[in-house]
Design an enzyme around this catalytic site. Structure first.
Site, mmCIF file in Angstrom:
data_model
loop_
_atom_site.group_PDB
_atom_site.id
_atom_site.type_symbol
_atom_site.label_atom_id
_atom_site.label_comp_id
_atom_site.label_asym_id
_atom_site.label_seq_id
_atom_site.Cartn_x
_atom_site.Cartn_y
_atom_site.Cartn_z
ATOM 1 N N THR A 117 -0.934 -2.614 -9.079
ATOM 2 C CA THR A 117 -0.652 -3.724 -8.230
ATOM 3 C C THR A 117 -1.199 -5.451 -8.113
ATOM 4 O O THR A 117 -2.934 -4.720 -9.199
ATOM 5 C CB THR A 117 -1.401 -3.155 -6.350
ATOM 6 O OG1 THR A 117 -1.315 -4.370 -5.630
ATOM 7 C CG2 THR A 117 -2.726 -2.187 -7.069
ATOM 8 N N TYR A 142 -7.752 0.053 -1.342
ATOM 9 C CA TYR A 142 -6.483 0.463 -1.975
ATOM 10 C C TYR A 142 -6.472 -0.345 -3.148
ATOM 11 O O TYR A 142 -6.535 0.241 -4.258
ATOM 12 C CB TYR A 142 -5.368 -0.460 -1.172
ATOM 13 C CG TYR A 142 -3.995 -0.440 -1.611
ATOM 14 C CD1 TYR A 142 -3.857 0.219 -1.929
ATOM 15 C CD2 TYR A 142 -3.720 -1.698 -1.821
ATOM 16 C CE1 TYR A 142 -2.519 0.189 -2.614
ATOM 17 C CE2 TYR A 142 -2.785 -1.707 -2.887
ATOM 18 C CZ TYR A 142 -2.040 -0.625 -3.264
ATOM 19 O OH TYR A 142 -0.823 -0.869 -3.663
HETATM 20 N N1 NAD Z 1 5.194 -2.523 -1.409
HETATM 21 C C1 NAD Z 1 4.589 -3.279 -2.331
HETATM 22 O O1 NAD Z 1 4.651 -5.031 -2.101
HETATM 23 C C2 NAD Z 1 3.421 -2.773 -3.700
HETATM 24 C C3 NAD Z 1 3.034 -4.204 -4.080
HETATM 25 C C4 NAD Z 1 2.542 -3.359 -5.024
HETATM 26 C C5 NAD Z 1 2.592 -2.588 -5.463
HETATM 27 N N2 NAD Z 1 2.650 -1.128 -4.803
HETATM 28 C C6 NAD Z 1 2.562 -0.089 -4.318
HETATM 29 O O2 NAD Z 1 4.242 0.765 -5.627
HETATM 30 C C7 NAD Z 1 4.460 2.385 -5.158
HETATM 31 C C8 NAD Z 1 5.418 1.947 -3.731
HETATM 32 O O3 NAD Z 1 5.062 1.501 -2.820
HETATM 33 P P1 NAD Z 1 6.535 1.081 -1.879
HETATM 34 O O4 NAD Z 1 6.495 -0.163 -0.779
HETATM 35 O O5 NAD Z 1 7.547 1.836 -1.493
HETATM 36 O O6 NAD Z 1 5.384 2.555 -0.814
HETATM 37 P P2 NAD Z 1 6.275 3.344 0.996
HETATM 38 O O7 NAD Z 1 5.501 3.835 1.346
HETATM 39 O O8 NAD Z 1 7.884 3.053 1.030
HETATM 40 O O9 NAD Z 1 6.453 4.445 -0.395
HETATM 41 C C9 NAD Z 1 5.818 5.436 -0.802
HETATM 42 C C10 NAD Z 1 6.250 6.799 -0.586
HETATM 43 O O10 NAD Z 1 5.028 7.813 -1.590
HETATM 44 C C11 NAD Z 1 5.435 8.937 -0.532
HETATM 45 N N3 NAD Z 1 3.848 9.611 -0.628
HETATM 46 C C12 NAD Z 1 2.349 8.766 0.237
HETATM 47 N N4 NAD Z 1 1.323 10.039 -0.514
HETATM 48 C C13 NAD Z 1 2.026 11.115 -0.947
HETATM 49 C C14 NAD Z 1 1.811 12.577 -1.501
HETATM 50 N N5 NAD Z 1 0.549 12.617 -0.993
HETATM 51 N N6 NAD Z 1 2.261 13.245 -1.979
HETATM 52 C C15 NAD Z 1 3.932 13.281 -2.269
HETATM 53 N N7 NAD Z 1 4.495 11.524 -0.945
HETATM 54 C C16 NAD Z 1 3.437 10.946 -0.873
HETATM 55 C C17 NAD Z 1 5.721 8.433 0.769
HETATM 56 O O11 NAD Z 1 6.554 8.783 1.857
HETATM 57 C C18 NAD Z 1 6.334 7.348 0.685
HETATM 58 O O12 NAD Z 1 7.697 8.022 0.725
HETATM 59 C C19 NAD Z 1 3.146 2.148 -3.936
HETATM 60 O O13 NAD Z 1 2.240 3.072 -5.124
HETATM 61 C C20 NAD Z 1 2.125 1.020 -3.724
HETATM 62 O O14 NAD Z 1 0.791 1.199 -3.818
HETATM 63 C C21 NAD Z 1 3.953 -1.759 -3.768
#
Ligand code: NAD
Length: 330
Positions: A117, A142
Site C-alpha cells: 500500500t 496498518y
Molecule cells: N482497497 C484499497 O484501496 C487498498 C489500497 C492499498 C492496499 N490494499 C490492500 O489490498 C488488499 C485487499 O484489499 P481489499 O480492499 O480487497 O480488502 P477486503 O477487506 O475487501 O479483502 C480482504 C480479504 O481478506 C480476508 N481476510 C482477512 N484476514 C484474513 C485471514 N486472517 N485469513 C483469511 N482471510 C482473511 C477478508 O475476509 C477479505 O475477504 C489488502 O491487503 C489491503 O491492505 C487495499
C-alpha cells in the site's frame, strides 16, 4: 497455466483479480475466512473457508492443489481502526503473513505477489510524486504491518527461499466493467463509494475533511486506480515471477500501482454529481489527523518492469463503473 492460491480472494480486489487470472488461463483456489469478504464474490475456482493462522490447513491447501504461486490479499485494511486496535492488525496482517510464508517455504512454493500500500510512505511526498525509493515512514499500525510483511518477503528472498513482488496500491476504485462485482466493505470508508451512497440517498451527505490544504482547490489529492487495472497488474506480476526460471537465488521487487495523476476530493464530488445527475449535499468539516495533502504515485516502475498500462483508471470511467454496481445495492 499455473495453480494459484488467492488468499483474501473473497474481498474487493481479490475477487476482481480472480476474474483476470481466470481470463489468463490460471487455475484458482481462494482461501478466505470471510471476516470481511463475501462468499458470492468468489465467482471462479474453489473457495476454502479458513484462516491464515491455520498452519495445518495451509499445508493441506498448498499440497492438495499443487499450488505454484500465492497472491496474498488477506489483511485488515482500515487504517483508522488500526490505531484503535493495533495488536489485532499486527496479529492478522503480520503474524498471519508470517504463517503463510512459512507454509510456502515448508511446501516448496516459491512465488508470491503481495498486496502492499501507499501507506508505507506515511506523510512523505508533498506535491511530488511518490517513488519506491522514498523512506518508509508509516504513520499508523496498518501501514507498519504492510511494511513489516514487505521486509519479511525481501529478507526471505535474500536467502533464496522466495520470489516475490509487492504491489503498493494507491486508492483502489471502480468495479468490474461488466457489473459482476463491486466494492462491498462494511463499514465503507472509501471516498467514491461513499459519494455514490450520497447520490443514491443511502447517506444524508458527503463530508469533506479539510478545505484549507495547500492544493489548488484546498482539498486533499489522491491517486485513484481502477480495480480491474490492479487485477491486470497481479496477472503480469505472477506471470513474470513464474516465467523467470527459478535459479534458486531468490527475487524481490516492490512497485507502485497508481496513475501518476491525482484528483482532489472536490473534483471527485463534482464528477460524481455530473455523472449521476444528483445534486447531493456536501458538508465541509475540519481536517482529520493524519491526512496528507497529496498522495500521488510515481507509477513508472510498474510500466517499465511489468509493462503495465492502466486502461480504465480515468476518473469518469471509475465513477461510472462504480455507479453501475452501487446504484443497485440494497
Ligand atoms: N482497497 C484499497 O484501496 C487498498 C489500497 C492499498 C492496499 N490494499 C490492500 O489490498 C488488499 C485487499 O484489499 P481489499 O480492499 O480487497 O480488502 P477486503 O477487506 O475487501 O479483502 C480482504 C480479504 O481478506 C480476508 N481476510 C482477512 N484476514 C484474513 C485471514 N486472517 N485469513 C483469511 N482471510 C482473511 C477478508 O475476509 C477479505 O475477504 C489488502 O491487503 C489491503 O491492505 C487495499
Amino acid at each position: 497455466m499455473a495453480n494459484i492460491l488467492v488468499a483474501g480472494g473473497a474481498g474487493f480486489i481479490g475477487s476482481h483479480t480472480l476474474l483476470a487470472l481466470d481470463t489468463a488461463g490460471h487455475s484458482l483456489v481462494t482461501l478466505d475466512n470471510l471476516s470481511n469478504g463475501h462468499r458470492d464474490s468468489v465467482t471462479i475456482g474453489k473457495l476454502v473457508e479458513g484462516d491464515l493462522h491455520d498452519s495445518a490447513l495451509l499445508d493441506r491447501v498448498l499440497t492438495e492443489n499443487k499450488i505454484d504461486a500465492v497472491i496474498h490479499f488477506a489483511a485488515f485494511i482500515e487504517a483508522g481502526e488500526s490505531v484503535v486496535n493495533p495488536m489485532a492488525f499486527y496479529k492478522n496482517n503480520v503474524a498471519g503473513s508470517l504463517n503463510l510464508i512459512n507454509a510456502m517455504i515448508r511446501n516448496n512454493v516459491r512465488t508470491m505477489v503481495f498486496s502492499s500500500t501507499a501507506a508505507v510512505y506515511g506523510q512523505e511526498g508533498g506535491a511530488a510524486l511518490l517513488s519506491e525509493t522514498l523512506p518508509k515512514l508509516p504513520i499508523n499500525p496498518y501501514g507498519h504491518s504492510k511494511w513489516m510483511v514487505e521486509c519479511m518477503l525481501r529478507d526471505t528472498a535474500a536467502i533464496g527461499k522466495l520470489d516475490a513482488i509487492a504491489l503498493r496500491y494507491f486508492n483502489a476504485a471502480g468495479s468490474d466493467p461488466e457489473g459482476r462485482l463491486g466494492e462491498r466493505h462494511d463499514p465503507e470508508t472509501h471516498l467514491i463509494p461513499l459519494i455514490l451512497d450520497a447520490a443514491r440517498g443511502a447517506r444524508a451527505d458527503i463530508k469533506i475533511f479539510g478545505s484549507d490544504y495547500g492544493t489548488p482547490d484546498g482539498t486533499c489529492i489522491r491517486d485513484y486506480v481502477h480495480v480491474s487495472d490492479l487485477a491486470t497488474a497481479h496477472v503480469l506480476a505472477v506471470d513474470r515471477l513464474l516465467t523467470r526460471g527459478g535459479d534458486g537465488t531468490g527475487f524481490y521487487d516492490a512497485m507502485n500501482l497508481g496513475t501518476s495523476n491525482g484528483h482532489s476530493v472536490r473534483q471527485v464530488i463534482e464528477m460524481a454529481k455530473h455523472l449521476t445527475g444528483v445534486d447531493f449535499k456536501v458538508v465541509e468539516q475540519a481536517r482529520r489527523a493524519g491526512d496528507p495533502a497529496c498522495l500521488v504515485a510515481d507509477a513508472s516502475r510498474a510500466h517499465t518492469v511489468l509493462g503495465w498500462q492502466p486502461q480504465r483508471s480515468d476518473l469518469k470511467t471509475m465513477i461510472e463503473d462504480t455507479w453501475r454496481f452501487r446504484r443497485n445495492l440494497t
